[in-house]
Design a protein around this motif. Structure first.
Motif, PDB file in Angstrom:
ATOM      1  N   GLY A  99      33.098   1.738  61.899  1.00  0.00           N
ATOM      2  CA  GLY A  99      31.396   2.745  62.151  1.00  0.00           C
ATOM      3  C   GLY A  99      30.130   2.227  62.590  1.00  0.00           C
ATOM      4  N   ARG A 100      28.997   2.655  62.602  1.00  0.00           N
ATOM      5  CA  ARG A 100      28.140   2.472  62.444  1.00  0.00           C
ATOM      6  C   ARG A 100      27.047   2.409  60.931  1.00  0.00           C
ATOM      7  N   ALA A 101      27.214   1.821  60.729  1.00  0.00           N
ATOM      8  CA  ALA A 101      26.207   1.210  58.974  1.00  0.00           C
ATOM      9  C   ALA A 101      25.220   2.723  59.408  1.00  0.00           C
ATOM     10  N   LEU A 122      32.262  12.348  67.874  1.00  0.00           N
ATOM     11  CA  LEU A 122      30.734  12.643  68.429  1.00  0.00           C
ATOM     12  C   LEU A 122      30.697  10.703  68.925  1.00  0.00           C
ATOM     13  N   TRP A 123      30.363   9.997  68.280  1.00  0.00           N
ATOM     14  CA  TRP A 123      30.532   8.836  68.925  1.00  0.00           C
ATOM     15  C   TRP A 123      31.625   8.359  70.217  1.00  0.00           C
ATOM     16  N   LYS A 124      32.432   8.668  69.595  1.00  0.00           N
ATOM     17  CA  LYS A 124      33.804   8.603  70.462  1.00  0.00           C
ATOM     18  C   LYS A 124      33.683   9.231  72.148  1.00  0.00           C
ATOM     19  N   GLN A 126      30.770  10.389  73.028  1.00  0.00           N
ATOM     20  CA  GLN A 126      29.849   9.833  73.573  1.00  0.00           C
ATOM     21  C   GLN A 126      29.843   8.155  74.257  1.00  0.00           C
ATOM     22  N   ARG A 127      29.992   7.901  73.594  1.00  0.00           N
ATOM     23  CA  ARG A 127      30.686   6.083  74.501  1.00  0.00           C
ATOM     24  C   ARG A 127      31.376   6.090  75.283  1.00  0.00           C
ATOM     25  N   ARG A 128      33.052   7.079  75.223  1.00  0.00           N
ATOM     26  CA  ARG A 128      33.327   7.457  76.421  1.00  0.00           C
ATOM     27  C   ARG A 128      32.312   8.260  77.588  1.00  0.00           C
ATOM     28  N   ILE A 305      17.577  -6.689  73.884  1.00  0.00           N
ATOM     29  CA  ILE A 305      18.439  -7.869  74.278  1.00  0.00           C
ATOM     30  C   ILE A 305      18.806  -9.366  75.224  1.00  0.00           C
ATOM     31  N   SER A 306      18.563  -8.855  76.446  1.00  0.00           N
ATOM     32  CA  SER A 306      18.920  -9.650  77.602  1.00  0.00           C
ATOM     33  C   SER A 306      17.817  -9.728  77.864  1.00  0.00           C
ATOM     34  N   ALA A 307      16.610  -8.904  77.742  1.00  0.00           N
ATOM     35  CA  ALA A 307      15.271  -9.439  78.477  1.00  0.00           C
ATOM     36  C   ALA A 307      14.735 -10.568  77.175  1.00  0.00           C
ATOM     37  N   LEU A 308      15.195 -10.465  76.484  1.00  0.00           N
ATOM     38  CA  LEU A 308      14.873 -11.643  75.223  1.00  0.00           C
ATOM     39  C   LEU A 308      15.444 -13.074  75.844  1.00  0.00           C
ATOM     40  N   PHE A 309      17.654 -12.992  75.992  1.00  0.00           N
ATOM     41  CA  PHE A 309      17.649 -13.841  76.428  1.00  0.00           C
ATOM     42  C   PHE A 309      17.293 -14.700  77.298  1.00  0.00           C
ATOM     43  N   MET A 310      16.815 -13.539  78.812  1.00  0.00           N
ATOM     44  CA  MET A 310      16.568 -14.549  79.381  1.00  0.00           C
ATOM     45  C   MET A 310      14.665 -15.299  78.786  1.00  0.00           C
ATOM     46  N   GLY A 368      23.451 -10.304  62.327  1.00  0.00           N
ATOM     47  CA  GLY A 368      24.285  -9.045  63.281  1.00  0.00           C
ATOM     48  C   GLY A 368      24.093  -7.867  62.911  1.00  0.00           C
ATOM     49  N   THR A 369      24.707  -6.847  64.285  1.00  0.00           N
ATOM     50  CA  THR A 369      24.702  -5.827  63.874  1.00  0.00           C
ATOM     51  C   THR A 369      26.133  -5.005  62.824  1.00  0.00           C
ATOM     52  N   GLY A 370      25.256  -3.815  62.049  1.00  0.00           N
ATOM     53  CA  GLY A 370      25.724  -3.546  60.786  1.00  0.00           C
ATOM     54  C   GLY A 370      27.329  -2.774  61.186  1.00  0.00           C
ATOM     55  N   ARG A 371      28.034  -2.716  60.469  1.00  0.00           N
ATOM     56  CA  ARG A 371      28.991  -1.583  60.585  1.00  0.00           C
ATOM     57  C   ARG A 371      29.257  -0.755  59.832  1.00  0.00           C
ATOM     58  N   GLN A 372      30.119   0.016  59.232  1.00  0.00           N
ATOM     59  CA  GLN A 372      30.671   0.944  58.507  1.00  0.00           C
ATOM     60  C   GLN A 372      32.228   1.661  58.596  1.00  0.00           C
ATOM     61  N   LEU A 429      30.673 -15.035  70.334  1.00  0.00           N
ATOM     62  CA  LEU A 429      30.695 -13.826  70.202  1.00  0.00           C
ATOM     63  C   LEU A 429      29.694 -12.556  70.646  1.00  0.00           C
ATOM     64  N   VAL A 430      28.456 -13.302  71.851  1.00  0.00           N
ATOM     65  CA  VAL A 430      27.291 -12.486  71.692  1.00  0.00           C
ATOM     66  C   VAL A 430      27.318 -11.393  71.807  1.00  0.00           C
ATOM     67  N   PHE A 431      28.587 -10.513  72.688  1.00  0.00           N
ATOM     68  CA  PHE A 431      28.127  -9.403  72.714  1.00  0.00           C
ATOM     69  C   PHE A 431      29.390  -8.797  71.808  1.00  0.00           C
ATOM     70  N   GLY A 432      29.175  -8.950  70.939  1.00  0.00           N
ATOM     71  CA  GLY A 432      29.843  -8.360  69.426  1.00  0.00           C
ATOM     72  C   GLY A 432      31.498  -8.297  70.285  1.00  0.00           C
ATOM     73  N   ALA A 435      35.535  -2.791  67.864  1.00  0.00           N
ATOM     74  CA  ALA A 435      35.865  -1.397  69.281  1.00  0.00           C
ATOM     75  C   ALA A 435      34.272  -1.050  69.500  1.00  0.00           C
ATOM     76  N   ARG A 436      32.826  -1.780  68.621  1.00  0.00           N
ATOM     77  CA  ARG A 436      31.767  -1.545  69.006  1.00  0.00           C
ATOM     78  C   ARG A 436      31.064  -2.423  70.059  1.00  0.00           C
ATOM     79  N   LEU A 437      32.000  -3.041  70.375  1.00  0.00           N
ATOM     80  CA  LEU A 437      31.754  -3.919  72.232  1.00  0.00           C
ATOM     81  C   LEU A 437      30.611  -3.378  72.552  1.00  0.00           C
ATOM     82  N   CYS A 438      29.584  -4.693  72.756  1.00  0.00           N
ATOM     83  CA  CYS A 438      28.304  -4.102  74.380  1.00  0.00           C
ATOM     84  C   CYS A 438      29.113  -3.221  75.124  1.00  0.00           C
ATOM     85  N   LEU A 439      28.663  -1.936  75.645  1.00  0.00           N
ATOM     86  CA  LEU A 439      29.533  -1.461  76.553  1.00  0.00           C
ATOM     87  C   LEU A 439      28.497  -2.105  78.022  1.00  0.00           C
TER      88      LEU A 439
HETATM   89  C1  HEM Z   1      22.574 -10.295  77.909  1.00  0.00           C
HETATM   90  C2  HEM Z   1      23.170  -9.025  77.655  1.00  0.00           C
HETATM   91  C3  HEM Z   1      23.775  -7.761  76.250  1.00  0.00           C
HETATM   92  C4  HEM Z   1      23.897  -8.181  75.192  1.00  0.00           C
HETATM   93  C5  HEM Z   1      24.436 -10.217  74.302  1.00  0.00           C
HETATM   94  C6  HEM Z   1      24.089  -7.461  74.635  1.00  0.00           C
HETATM   95  C7  HEM Z   1      24.975  -7.754  73.427  1.00  0.00           C
HETATM   96  C8  HEM Z   1      25.369  -6.318  72.505  1.00  0.00           C
HETATM   97  C9  HEM Z   1      25.648  -6.152  71.083  1.00  0.00           C
HETATM   98  C10 HEM Z   1      25.495  -7.690  70.084  1.00  0.00           C
HETATM   99  C11 HEM Z   1      25.849  -5.444  70.744  1.00  0.00           C
HETATM  100  C12 HEM Z   1      26.023  -4.479  68.792  1.00  0.00           C
HETATM  101  C13 HEM Z   1      28.183  -4.769  69.273  1.00  0.00           C
HETATM  102  C14 HEM Z   1      28.044  -3.957  67.723  1.00  0.00           C
HETATM  103  O1  HEM Z   1      28.070  -3.465  67.528  1.00  0.00           O
HETATM  104  O2  HEM Z   1      29.091  -5.315  67.054  1.00  0.00           O
HETATM  105  C15 HEM Z   1      25.398  -4.045  71.376  1.00  0.00           C
HETATM  106  C16 HEM Z   1      25.707  -2.322  71.790  1.00  0.00           C
HETATM  107  C17 HEM Z   1      25.442  -1.792  72.400  1.00  0.00           C
HETATM  108  N1  HEM Z   1      25.157  -2.644  74.406  1.00  0.00           N
HETATM  109 FE1  HEM Z   1      24.679  -3.646  74.930  1.00  0.00          FE
HETATM  110  N2  HEM Z   1      24.026  -6.272  74.694  1.00  0.00           N
HETATM  111  C18 HEM Z   1      23.683  -6.763  76.094  1.00  0.00           C
HETATM  112  C19 HEM Z   1      23.382  -5.645  77.616  1.00  0.00           C
HETATM  113  C20 HEM Z   1      23.341  -4.695  77.239  1.00  0.00           C
HETATM  114  C21 HEM Z   1      23.239  -3.637  78.250  1.00  0.00           C
HETATM  115  C22 HEM Z   1      22.758  -3.024  80.041  1.00  0.00           C
HETATM  116  C23 HEM Z   1      23.126  -2.552  78.508  1.00  0.00           C
HETATM  117  C24 HEM Z   1      23.591  -0.978  78.755  1.00  0.00           C
HETATM  118  C25 HEM Z   1      22.760  -0.630  80.101  1.00  0.00           C
HETATM  119  C26 HEM Z   1      23.989  -1.999  76.653  1.00  0.00           C
HETATM  120  C27 HEM Z   1      24.551  -0.907  76.070  1.00  0.00           C
HETATM  121  C28 HEM Z   1      24.916  -1.387  74.449  1.00  0.00           C
HETATM  122  C29 HEM Z   1      25.265  -0.338  73.891  1.00  0.00           C
HETATM  123  C30 HEM Z   1      25.227   1.639  74.271  1.00  0.00           C
HETATM  124  C31 HEM Z   1      25.361  -0.774  72.787  1.00  0.00           C
HETATM  125  C32 HEM Z   1      26.318   0.309  71.194  1.00  0.00           C
HETATM  126  C33 HEM Z   1      27.505   0.567  71.541  1.00  0.00           C
HETATM  127  C34 HEM Z   1      27.961   1.275  69.934  1.00  0.00           C
HETATM  128  O3  HEM Z   1      26.949   1.538  69.479  1.00  0.00           O
HETATM  129  O4  HEM Z   1      29.183   1.628  70.470  1.00  0.00           O
HETATM  130  N3  HEM Z   1      24.409  -3.857  76.200  1.00  0.00           N
HETATM  131  N4  HEM Z   1      25.222  -5.213  72.648  1.00  0.00           N
END
Ligand code: HEM
Length: 509
Positions: A99-101, A122-124, A126-128, A305-310, A368-372, A429-432, A435-439
């Protein structure tokens, strides 16, 4: 009078006692933590957000353990610290923590729609749909890579226009990174000079800066009062409105064109899906409102997020010219003068290690990002009830002395073995995770690698004359930014001619 007052005082005393007993009883269901007081909870322990930073929770976990509860008024927030605990939560209990917080502020801005702030079915759905559509549009394939290469080249040209003089790279980076997402979402780019684009970026930055501030904490405690008062939270809400109005305008434009063409971008695909779904099911959760939220989620997540890392990468590398030189030597030795593609990262262990280390050293998400929790769950020896907000402390994992040799130092060896081969680290774990791993992980990784290598091949990133070092201090918000700064992008001999040709040909076109 005396006769009336006595029963009233007795009644108030009983009510107070009942309230305190109820509080005490409800607190017994959560992991322990700092003393929780009526009304404010344990927010006193983080000084109401004043001075809150990326290390606050690390310090608290030393006192309260790897699973502890912080009470935001009457709302429990369970913090997870340490790699094993976070892994147990996010990966072993992926479903229970999917869940999202939904704190008052998250509900206020996210309305439970789209991807990032929605929950349940709804989340499942939209994400799919988003994952499938992004795949159709080429993310993870050569077509997306060519797209990113075009934008990387445009960024090189923008840097070249500065002719080695000091300039702030932030806006060009945000613009170029977001254009990759814009092409996917809208089918067009925004020029750097576009005033609407600048307004949008300012608005989003303002929302991120608000996160974690004392007014944000007050909003979470007393939403019903703050919603009626002016302040930075209203500016944050305005920002979301700006983002939505852009989304809605684009939806309208796409609706007009869609009947006469094949679907080209995310909005086209979503509109067609709405049409199809609503024929079969008039109560379908695919509608224009959810589309506007998906646009905003993908734009914000895919850009900021991407732009900040850059930005951090450019700053850290400018302060470390010897690392830039080693990267260029590796690229020259391995690839010679041939152009670079994402697959090449496998042949460039040092470059790959430096890029990973930048993300570890300056992780950009505050804590970190909040879950529920979607169900009751046990993590470690602690019971956590359904519908509890859980925050995994990712910053702590990326700076944990038990897992990283020199966590507080910038050290590419964290990702290299003794023979200089790149090593993946499970703690990265920069991308999470779960189930909520960055898509957008694959797209994000490609963008980051191709943009940085293109810039480094074209320029020596240097300090402006008279500047000894750029500040690496963090500006706190939901995302952690560098302080505004300037750099000089001095063309490398071999590349300056080809860049000049590219600029000349753009000018003549
Ligand atoms: C260096 C690039 C990126 C990093 C480091 C990053 C990192 C993250 C992280 C930490 C989360 C939270 C995961 C969690 O809740 O545990 C997240 C979620 C998400 N990211 Fe990324 N992200 C990146 C790029 C992108 C890009 C390019 C897109 C799409 C165009 C994207 C779309 C999303 C979406 C939609 C979520 C929410 C997923 C959900 O709640 O189901 N991210 N990302």
């Amino acid at each position: 009078m005396v006769v009336i007052q006595e029963p009233l005082s007795a009644l108030l005393a009983i009510l107070l006692l009942l309230y305190l007993m109820k509080r005490w009883w409800s607190h017994q269901h959560y992991p322990p933590g700092p003393l929780s007081l009526p009304i404010i909870g344990s927010i006193w322990r983080i000084r109401f957000g004043i001075g809150l930073n990326e290390r606050t929770m690390i310090k608290m976990s030393k006192q309260y353990g790897n699973v502890f509860t912080l009470w935001l008024g009457d709302m429990p927030i369970v913090l997870l610290s340490g790699f094993e605990t976070v892994k147990e939560g996010l990966i072993d209990h992926s479903e229970e923590l999917s869940g999202r917080a939904s704190s008052p502020y998250v509900k206020f801005i996210g309305k439970g729609k789209g991807i990032t702030f929605s929950n349940g079915d709804l989340w499942k759905q939209q994400r799919r749909f988003a994952v499938g559509t992004m795949r159709k549009l080429g993310t993870g394939r050569k077509s997306m890579e060519s797209q990113i290469e075009v934008d990387a080249q445009k960024l090189v040209e923008i840097f070249a226009r500065e002719k080695g003089q000091p300039f702030d790279p932030a806006l060009p980076i945000i613009n170029s990174v977001s254009n990759v997402t814009c092409i996917m979402l809208f089918g067009h780019r925004f020029p750097l000079e576009d005033e609407n684009f600048k307004e949008l970026i300012d608005a989003i930055e303002c929302t991120f800066k608000f996160g974690g501030s004392p007014v944000h904490i007050l909003f979470e405690l007393f939403p019903w009062i703050l919603k009626r008062l002016p302040g930075p939270h209203m500016k944050a809400l305005e920002s979301i409105k700006i983002m939505f109005s852009l989304g809605k305008k684009e939806i309208l434009k796409h609706k007009k064109k869609l009947s006469s063409r094949e679907p080209q971008d995310f909005i086209d695909h979503y509109l067609l899906h709405i049409e199809k779904e609503q024929k079969n099911d008039p109560t379908s959760i695919f509608d224009e409102d959810n589309l506007a939220h998906c646009i905003s989620d993908l734009f914000i997540a895919g850009t900021h997020i991407s732009a900040l890392f850059m930005q951090w990468a450019i700053l850290l590398l400018t302060n470390r010219p010897y690392i830039q030189d080693k990267i260029i030597k590796e690229i020259d030795d391995v690839l010679g003068s041939s152009s670079i593609c994402y697959e090449d990262h496998k042949q460039l262990p040092y470059t790959n290690a430096v890029f990973h280390e930048i993300m570890r050293y300056r992780y950009v998400v505050l804590i970190g990002t909040g879950r529920q929790t979607t169900k009751d769950v046990n993590i470690g020896s602690f019971f956590i009830p359904k519908e509890t907000v859980v925050i995994p402390d990712m910053y702590a994992i990326l700076h944990d002395p038990q897992h990283w040799e020199t966590p507080e130092e910038f050290n590419p060896n964290h990702f290299l073995d003794k023979d200089g081969n790149f090593v993946t680290r499970k703690e990265f774990l920069v991308f999470g995770a779960g189930a909520r791993l960055c898509l957008g992980e694959h797209m994000g990784r490609m963008q980051y690698f191709l943009f940085l290598t293109s810039l480094l091949k074209a320029f020596h990133l240097q300090l402006p004359p008279g500047v000894k070092e750029l500040s690496e201090e963090i500006v706190i918000g939901t995302l952690l930014s560098p302080k505004p700064h300037k750099i000089c992008a001095v063309p490398r001999e071999s590349s300056s001619k080809s860049i000049q040709n590219a600029i000349d040909s753009e000018l003549t076109n």
